[in-house]
Scaffold this active site. Structure first.
Site, PDB file in Angstrom:
ATOM      1  N   HIS A 143       0.446  -1.175  -0.095  1.00  0.00           N
ATOM      2  CA  HIS A 143      -0.390   0.038  -0.068  1.00  0.00           C
ATOM      3  C   HIS A 143       0.886   0.815   0.254  1.00  0.00           C
ATOM      4  CE1 HIS A 143       0.564  -0.038   4.325  1.00  0.00           C
ATOM      5  NE2 HIS A 143       0.227   1.105   4.532  1.00  0.00           N
ATOM      6  N   ASP A 173      -0.072  -7.785   1.549  1.00  0.00           N
ATOM      7  CA  ASP A 173       0.586  -5.947   1.500  1.00  0.00           C
ATOM      8  C   ASP A 173       1.957  -5.986   2.052  1.00  0.00           C
ATOM      9  OD1 ASP A 173       0.396  -3.766   1.521  1.00  0.00           O
ATOM     10  OD2 ASP A 173       0.506  -3.606   3.422  1.00  0.00           O
ATOM     11  N   ASN A 246       5.673   4.810   9.226  1.00  0.00           N
ATOM     12  CA  ASN A 246       6.050   3.221   9.497  1.00  0.00           C
ATOM     13  C   ASN A 246       5.496   2.115   9.006  1.00  0.00           C
ATOM     14  OD1 ASN A 246       6.529   4.590  13.018  1.00  0.00           O
ATOM     15  ND2 ASN A 246       7.813   3.166  12.910  1.00  0.00           N
ATOM     16  N   SER A 247       5.162   2.073   7.683  1.00  0.00           N
ATOM     17  CA  SER A 247       4.942   1.233   7.617  1.00  0.00           C
ATOM     18  C   SER A 247       5.621   1.283   6.503  1.00  0.00           C
ATOM     19  CB  SER A 247       3.355   1.820   6.470  1.00  0.00           C
ATOM     20  OG  SER A 247       2.303   1.164   6.057  1.00  0.00           O
ATOM     21  N   LEU A 302      -5.866 -25.581  -2.101  1.00  0.00           N
ATOM     22  CA  LEU A 302      -6.777 -26.564  -1.916  1.00  0.00           C
ATOM     23  C   LEU A 302      -8.096 -26.775  -2.496  1.00  0.00           C
ATOM     24  CD1 LEU A 302      -6.722 -29.306  -0.309  1.00  0.00           C
ATOM     25  CD2 LEU A 302      -7.463 -27.676   2.164  1.00  0.00           C
TER      26      LEU A 302
END
Length: 497
Positions: A143, A173, A246-247, A302
Site C-alpha cells: 500500500h 501487503d 512507519n509502514s 486446496l
C-alpha cells in the site's frame, strides 16, 4: 526507591541473558555458599546493567538504521482516491488505521445508499522500506507503492534514487522495489517462529516524515488474524511505537535481525496507542524471495471454502476443544474434491500440526509450492480420518485482474464481514473492498461495501467463481448485479479493450 525497584525488576528478567553480560552472584569455592554483595555494590551493578541494555539498543540502532530508507510514492497523473465518507450504518468507529491508506479506510468507512464517494486528488504517499541486498532490492508494503507514478527512495546518508517496482503482493501487503546502487548496507531476516511473548522488539521508520526514528517495545502477541487487513494474516503484535509513516519498515529483534514488516496499527485517532502489527519474517521472506526471482507469488491451492470453529460448532461436531476449520464448500475439480474432502469435514491438523485457526491453515496451504503433498486430519461424523492431498497452483486470477482494471477490488465474503455488515452468516456474494475514483466502476455507480451477486447473468459466491465467468468475457463489457442493504441493481462496467 522507584529507581531501585526498576533496577530490581530489570535484573530479574531481561538481564539474566548471557548476551548482556550478566553474571550471577559468586560462590565461595570452599563452602559453596553464595556471597551477597553489599548494597552499594548491588546498586552499582544494577546501574551497569541499565547501561548495558542501553548500549544494546544503541548498537542495534547504529547497525540497522543505515539499511532503512524513506519512500515517497507520487501517484500517476490524474490518479484519485475516494474520500472516506462518514459512518452512517451504525458501525463502531473503525479502530484499524492503515497509515492513511484510502484502500483500508474505505474498507470500513462504507457509504450509505444515498451517498456517493467524493473524489479528491491523492497526495504523495510516504512510508518506510528496508534494503535486503547490497545491489538495491528494497522491501516495503504494497500500500506504500500502490498506483505508483514515480517512487523516490532516500537513504540514511541523504542520497536519493528513483526506484522501480519489482513485484507486488497485495494479498500480504508486501512489495519489492529496486534502486540502481551498489555496496549498500542491508538487513537480514531472523526467524519469527522463535519469538516469545515478551521478547524485545525494535521498530525503525519514518513516522510523520521524521526519518530514522527508533522505538522499542516487546512482542505483545503472535498469530493475530481475522483483522481483515489483507487476505493472508498471521500478524505479530507489538507495543513498540508505530505511527503513520512507519509502514513498510522493519521490526527487529535484539540481534538486529528483521522479524517482521510493520504494516498496521489500531488507533482511534490515527496515532500510536500501543498496538501495532507486523508481517512475520518467515511469511514475508517466502513472498519476497518469489517477488525478486519471479516478480509474482505462486501459492498452493486446496479448493475449499472454510469457516472458523466456535464453541457451539465444536460441540456440534464433537470436537474435544475449539480448534480446526470447517469446510463449507468444495470447489469442483479442485485437489480437495479429487482427494475426497467433503462439505462439513472439520480439518483439525495438517502434516501432524494442529490447526489453531482458519487463518493459520490458509496461510500454511498458500505457502506450499504446487505439487506438495499434505496429509490432512479431518473429523467426519465424529471420527478422525487422514486424507492425503496434493496441492496445486492457485488458479490464475484473470477475472480479478480484469475487474481491477475497471477499478474494483473484491474479496470473498466471510462470516466476520457479514457480522460487520449486519448480514446473515450464510449470505452469498463477493464483497467490494474499494473502488478507484474516475474508473469505469465508479462511473457506473459501484461503491465500497456493495455485494456482487452475479456477473454476466451468472450467480457468483466466491472469487474463484468470478474468475471462471470473467475469463470468458475478455474485451467485453461486464454486467454486474450488486446489492447494498435491501437494494439490488444492475450496472455495466465498460471495458477499455
Amino acid at each position: 526507591m522507584m529507581k531501585r525497584l526498576l533496577c530490581v525488576l530489570l535484573s530479574t528478567s531481561v538481564f539474566s541473558s548471557p548476551m548482556l553480560g550478566y553474571s550471577a552472584p559468586k560462590k565461595d569455592s570452599s563452602t559453596g555458599i553464595c556471597l551477597a554483595a553489599s548494597q552499594s555494590d548491588r546498586e552499582l551493578s544494577q546501574e551497569d546493567l541499565l547501561k548495558e541494555v542501553s548500549r544494546g539498543f544503541s548498537k542495534v540502532a547504529a547497525q540497522a538504521t543505515p539499511g532503512v530508507v524513506y519512500i515517497e510514492n507520487f501517484p500517476k497523473t490524474g490518479s484519485q482516491a475516494i474520500a472516506s465518507p462518514g459512518n452512517k450504518r451504525g458501525f463502531q468507529e473503525n479502530p484499524f488505521d492503515y497509515f492513511n491508506d484510502e484502500f483500508f479506510n474505505r474498507f470500513f468507512g462504507l457509504p450509505s445508499h444515498r451517498e456517493q464517494p467524493r473524489p479528491q486528488q491523492r497526495d504523495a504517499v510516504r512510508g518506510t522500506g528496508f534494503i535486503v541486498s547490497e545491489d538495491g532490492y528494497v522491501v516495503t508494503n504494497h500500500h506504500v507503492v500502490e498506483d505508483a507514478g514515480k517512487i523516490h527512495v532516500t537513504l540514511h546518508d541523504g542520497q536519493k534514487y528513483t526506484a522501480k517496482i519489482i513485484g507486488l503482493d497485495p494479498k500480504t501487503d508486501l512489495a519489492v522495489i529496486k534502486i540502481q546502487a551498489k555496496n549498500l548496507p542491508f538487513l537480514t531476516f531472523g526467524n519469527s517462529d522463535q519469538l516469545q511473548i515478551g521478547d524485545w522488539s525494535i521498530a525503525i521508520g519514518n513516522p510523520f516524515g521524521l526519518q530514522a526514528t527508533v522505538t522499542v517495545g516487546v512482542i505483545s502477541a503472535k498469530g493475530r488474524n481475522q483483522l481483515h487487513i489483507v487476505d493472508f494474516e498471521d500478524f505479530i503484535q507489538t507495543d513498540a511505537a508505530i505511527n503513520p509513516g512507519n509502514s513498510g519498515g522493519p521490526l527487529l529483534n535484539i540481534d538486529g535481525q528483521v522479524i517482521g514488516v510493520n504494516t498496521a496499527i489500531v488507533s482511534g485517532s490515527g496515532g500510536y496507542i500501543g498496538i501495532g502489527f507486523a508481517i512475520p519474517s518467515l511469511m514475508a521472506k517466502r513472498v519476497i524471495d518469489q517477488l525478486i526471482s519471479d516478480g509474482q507469488v505462486t501459492r498452493g491451492f486446496l479448493g475449499v471454502t472454510l469457516q472458523p470453529i466456535d464453541s457451539e460448532l465444536a460441540a456440534c461436531y464433537k470436537l474435544e476443544k475449539v480448534y480446526g476449520a470447517l469446510i463449507t464448500d468444495v470447489v469442483k475439480g479442485s485437489p480437495a474434491e479429487k482427494a475426497g474432502l467433503r462439505q462439513e469435514d472439520v480439518i483439525v491438523a495438517y502434516n501432524g500440526k494442529e490447526v489453531e485457526s482458519l487463518s493459520a491453515l490458509r496461510n500454511a496451504i498458500s505457502l506450499m509450492m504446487p505439487g506438495t503433498r499434505v496429509v490432512l486430519k479431518v473429523v467426519r461424523e465424529g471420527k478422525f480420518i487422514e486424507i492425503p492431498v496434493t496441492v496445486t497452483q492457485i488458479p490464475a486470477e484473470d477475472g480479478v485482474s480484469a475487474l481491477q482494471k475497471m477499478g474494483v477490488r473484491v474479496q470473498n465474503l466471510t462470516p466476520e464481514i457479514c457480522k460487520k455488515l449486519g448480514l446473515a452468516s450464510d449470505t452469498r456474494g463477493i464483497f467490494v473492498v474499494s473502488v478507484e475514483a474516475g474508473s469505469p466502476a465508479a462511473s457506473a455507480g459501484v461503491v465500497p461495501g456493495q455485494l456482487i451477486l452475479a456477473v454476466n447473468r451468472q450467480r457468483v459466491s466466491s472469487v474463484e467463481e468470478l474468475n471462471q465467468v470473467l475469463k470468458n468475457a475478455k474485451g467485453e463489457n461486464v454486467l454486474l448485479m450488486v446489492s447494498q442493504g435491501e437494494v439490488i441493481r444492475f450496472v455495466v462496467l465498460k471495458s477499455d479493450e
